[in-house]
Motif scaffolding. Structure first.
Motif, PDB file in Angstrom:
ATOM      1  N   GLN A 149       0.821  -1.215   0.000  1.00 42.99           N
ATOM      2  CA  GLN A 149       0.000   0.000   0.000  1.00 42.99           C
ATOM      3  C   GLN A 149       0.854   1.265   0.000  1.00 42.99           C
ATOM      4  O   GLN A 149       0.404   2.319  -0.449  1.00 42.99           O
ATOM      5  CB  GLN A 149      -0.933  -0.006   1.209  1.00 42.99           C
ATOM      6  CG  GLN A 149      -1.930  -1.150   1.227  1.00 42.99           C
ATOM      7  CD  GLN A 149      -2.755  -1.238  -0.039  1.00 42.99           C
ATOM      8  OE1 GLN A 149      -3.319  -0.242  -0.506  1.00 42.99           O
ATOM      9  NE2 GLN A 149      -2.810  -2.416  -0.622  1.00 42.99           N
TER      10      GLN A 149
ATOM     11  N   THR B 184       1.865   1.643  -3.986  1.00 41.58           N
ATOM     12  CA  THR B 184       0.882   1.750  -5.071  1.00 41.58           C
ATOM     13  C   THR B 184       0.799   3.168  -5.624  1.00 41.58           C
ATOM     14  O   THR B 184       0.670   3.362  -6.833  1.00 41.58           O
ATOM     15  CB  THR B 184      -0.516   1.315  -4.585  1.00 41.58           C
ATOM     16  OG1 THR B 184      -0.834   2.029  -3.389  1.00 41.58           O
ATOM     17  CG2 THR B 184      -0.573  -0.169  -4.335  1.00 41.58           C
TER      18      THR B 184
ATOM     19  N   MET C 253       3.206  -4.443  -6.467  1.00 36.60           N
ATOM     20  CA  MET C 253       2.059  -3.569  -6.276  1.00 36.60           C
ATOM     21  C   MET C 253       2.079  -2.371  -7.208  1.00 36.60           C
ATOM     22  O   MET C 253       1.020  -1.855  -7.590  1.00 36.60           O
ATOM     23  CB  MET C 253       1.979  -3.133  -4.818  1.00 36.60           C
ATOM     24  CG  MET C 253       1.695  -4.289  -3.858  1.00 36.60           C
ATOM     25  SD  MET C 253       0.114  -5.121  -4.165  1.00 36.60           S
ATOM     26  CE  MET C 253      -1.027  -3.930  -3.459  1.00 36.60           C
ATOM     27  N   GLN C 254       3.275  -1.915  -7.590  1.00 34.93           N
ATOM     28  CA  GLN C 254       3.322  -0.842  -8.595  1.00 34.93           C
ATOM     29  C   GLN C 254       2.824  -1.342  -9.946  1.00 34.93           C
ATOM     30  O   GLN C 254       2.068  -0.650 -10.638  1.00 34.93           O
ATOM     31  CB  GLN C 254       4.750  -0.311  -8.733  1.00 34.93           C
ATOM     32  CG  GLN C 254       5.176   0.612  -7.609  1.00 34.93           C
ATOM     33  CD  GLN C 254       6.495   1.295  -7.908  1.00 34.93           C
ATOM     34  OE1 GLN C 254       6.577   2.154  -8.781  1.00 34.93           O
ATOM     35  NE2 GLN C 254       7.539   0.915  -7.177  1.00 34.93           N
TER      36      GLN C 254
ATOM     37  N   ALA D  83      -0.965  -1.827  -9.626  1.00 33.19           N
ATOM     38  CA  ALA D  83      -1.670  -0.543  -9.579  1.00 33.19           C
ATOM     39  C   ALA D  83      -1.707   0.110 -10.954  1.00 33.19           C
ATOM     40  O   ALA D  83      -2.734   0.679 -11.354  1.00 33.19           O
ATOM     41  CB  ALA D  83      -0.988   0.383  -8.577  1.00 33.19           C
TER      42      ALA D  83
ATOM     43  N   VAL E   2      -7.927   1.097  -7.516  1.00 33.66           N
ATOM     44  CA  VAL E   2      -6.777   0.438  -6.896  1.00 33.66           C
ATOM     45  C   VAL E   2      -6.998   0.305  -5.387  1.00 33.66           C
ATOM     46  O   VAL E   2      -6.757  -0.752  -4.793  1.00 33.66           O
ATOM     47  CB  VAL E   2      -5.481   1.227  -7.194  1.00 33.66           C
ATOM     48  CG1 VAL E   2      -4.306   0.648  -6.408  1.00 33.66           C
ATOM     49  CG2 VAL E   2      -5.185   1.228  -8.692  1.00 33.66           C
TER      50      VAL E   2
END
Length: 412
Positions: free
Chosen positions: A46, A49, A171-172, A175, A187
């Motif tokens: 988190q 993102t 996560m990047q 996202a 997202v």
């Protein structure tokens, strides 16, 4: 000879879990490691993102991409504070209880971030999200130390910490893909849904922690922190963790904003360069049984040294994409090996305050992660190669900070 054997005596079995390292039965290793690793990617991810969402968030919130970076910085420092709260709470109430409460609160906060009307609200809600998400990692690491069999702990710590490092890339990428199809707010909404769903396996897989007598209550759990900070070797390890994570984030921030000469301005190539490190984050957990043949303090020193050498080599390879990718892969592999080794070393010196000790570790980790972008920003005038050389020097400092624990092993 007619007395009941210990295995048939209810009194005997009830007395067994009187110490934290001897629960009535060890938790199932495979399902526990899989669950905590996946949650590590989700919760730690988190923070990262928004790095893939800065432009669409800035447009929607009526600000600039530069100002939108505060959504990352605010989360990082709040996340570190969440670690400090979660460790003692985990010592007092048990890891599963803290993980459960944190997931409920983080679900609500993550949903709210997705509805933020402007930058002020987005930053404020990211602070709440960071504080609540920060309860997971120290509780998870503390759970491993208390509930998994000793021979499984090294592998578990390696998998979980590798997942947390992998979150920066995974996560990047996720996202970016979701935002392209559904918008940036989706997202956060999808993330919240995954957190809520994860409550089911958390309650089914994780075991409750048995409380240890009266123990002095919550005040004593928090009082353990200054006691731990009075141990110079632990303080040195916490500072080495700051150096470790600041270096990790600084290198990948440098890739994004300073641009290796060979791929500067090519967003697809930069994303591929980031993703090239993922095999290392898979390989290191697989090799964990081999790595654990070395004592944790020695592993941490050797891993820091390898990371420093890899980054130093990378500073000369900016014009050679494949060679730079290999250097970054070695760098990330070294970090993935160093992180669990540092955790194991800290736990070995923390006695019964393991939750507090791991909380301080996590706080150090995310202070470093939050400082990493600022380090790169301050050094942009040096160019990509110059930034990497400063990072290599920072990692060399990490070696020096880890050495006292190694000396303690040989003398103690």
């Amino acid at each position: 000879m007619s007395h009941p054997t210990p295995t048939t005596s209810p009194r005997h079995t009830a007395a067994a879990p009187s110490t934290p390292d001897q629960p009535p039965s060890w938790a199932p290793a495979v399902s526990t490691i899989a669950l905590l690793t996946a949650l590590g990617v989700l919760m730690v991810g988190q923070m990262y993102t928004v790095l893939a969402l800065l432009h669409p968030m800035a447009t929607a919130l009526g600000t600039t991409s530069g100002q939108a970076t505060w959504t990352a910085t605010a989360f990082g420092f709040a996340y570190a504070a969440g670690f400090l709260l979660a460790g003692p709470l985990s010592d007092r109430y048990g890891s599963r209880a803290v993980i459960t409460a944190g997931l409920v609160a983080a679900t609500a906060a993550t949903l709210a971030v997705g509805a933020a009307p402007d930058l002020t609200w987005a930053v404020a809600l990211r602070i709440v999200q960071g504080l609540t998400a920060g309860t997971f990692a120290p509780s998870a690491l503390s759970y491993v130390v208390r509930h998994l069999a000793p021979q499984r702990r090294g592998t578990a710590l390696t998998c979980i910490t590798s997942g947390m490092l992998a979150a920066a890339v995974i996560m990047q990428i996720g996202a970016q893909a979701v935002a392209a199809g559904l918008g940036w707010r989706a997202v956060f909404w999808i993330g919240a849904a995954l957190m809520a769903l994860s409550l089911i396996p958390v309650r089914r897989v994780l075991q409750p922690t048995l409380r240890r007598g009266s123990g002095g209550g919550l005040r004593q759990a928090f009082a353990a922190m200054p006691q731990l900070l009075g141990q110079p070797r632990l303080v040195a390890l916490y500072l080495s963790t700051v150096a470790l994570m600041a270096s990790f984030v600084a290198v990948y921030t440098a890739v994004a904003i300073a641009g290796p000469p060979g791929i500067a301005g090519n967003s697809s190539a930069i994303l591929a360069l980031r993703a090239s490190a993922l095999p290392a984050l898979v390989a290191v957990p697989v090799l964990a049984p081999v790595l654990q043949r070395l004592a944790a303090p020695l592993r941490s020193v050797l891993a820091f040294a390898l990371a420093a050498l890899a980054v130093a080599a990378g500073s000369f390879l900016g014009g050679h994409t494949v060679a730079l990718a290999i250097a970054l892969l070695l760098f990330v592999a070294a970090l993935a090996a160093a992180a669990p080794a540092v955790v194991e070393t800290i736990n070995a010196g923390a006695a019964h305050a393991r939750g507090a000790a791991v909380a301080l570790y996590g706080c150090s980790m995310f202070i470093g992660a939050s400082l990493g972008p600022q380090l790169t920003g301050a050094l942009t005038g040096l160019g990509f190669a110059g930034i990497l050389r400063v990072v290599a020097a920072t990692l060399a400092l990490g070696v020096l900070l880890a050495l006292p624990a190694l000396r303690n092993r040989h003398t103690g």
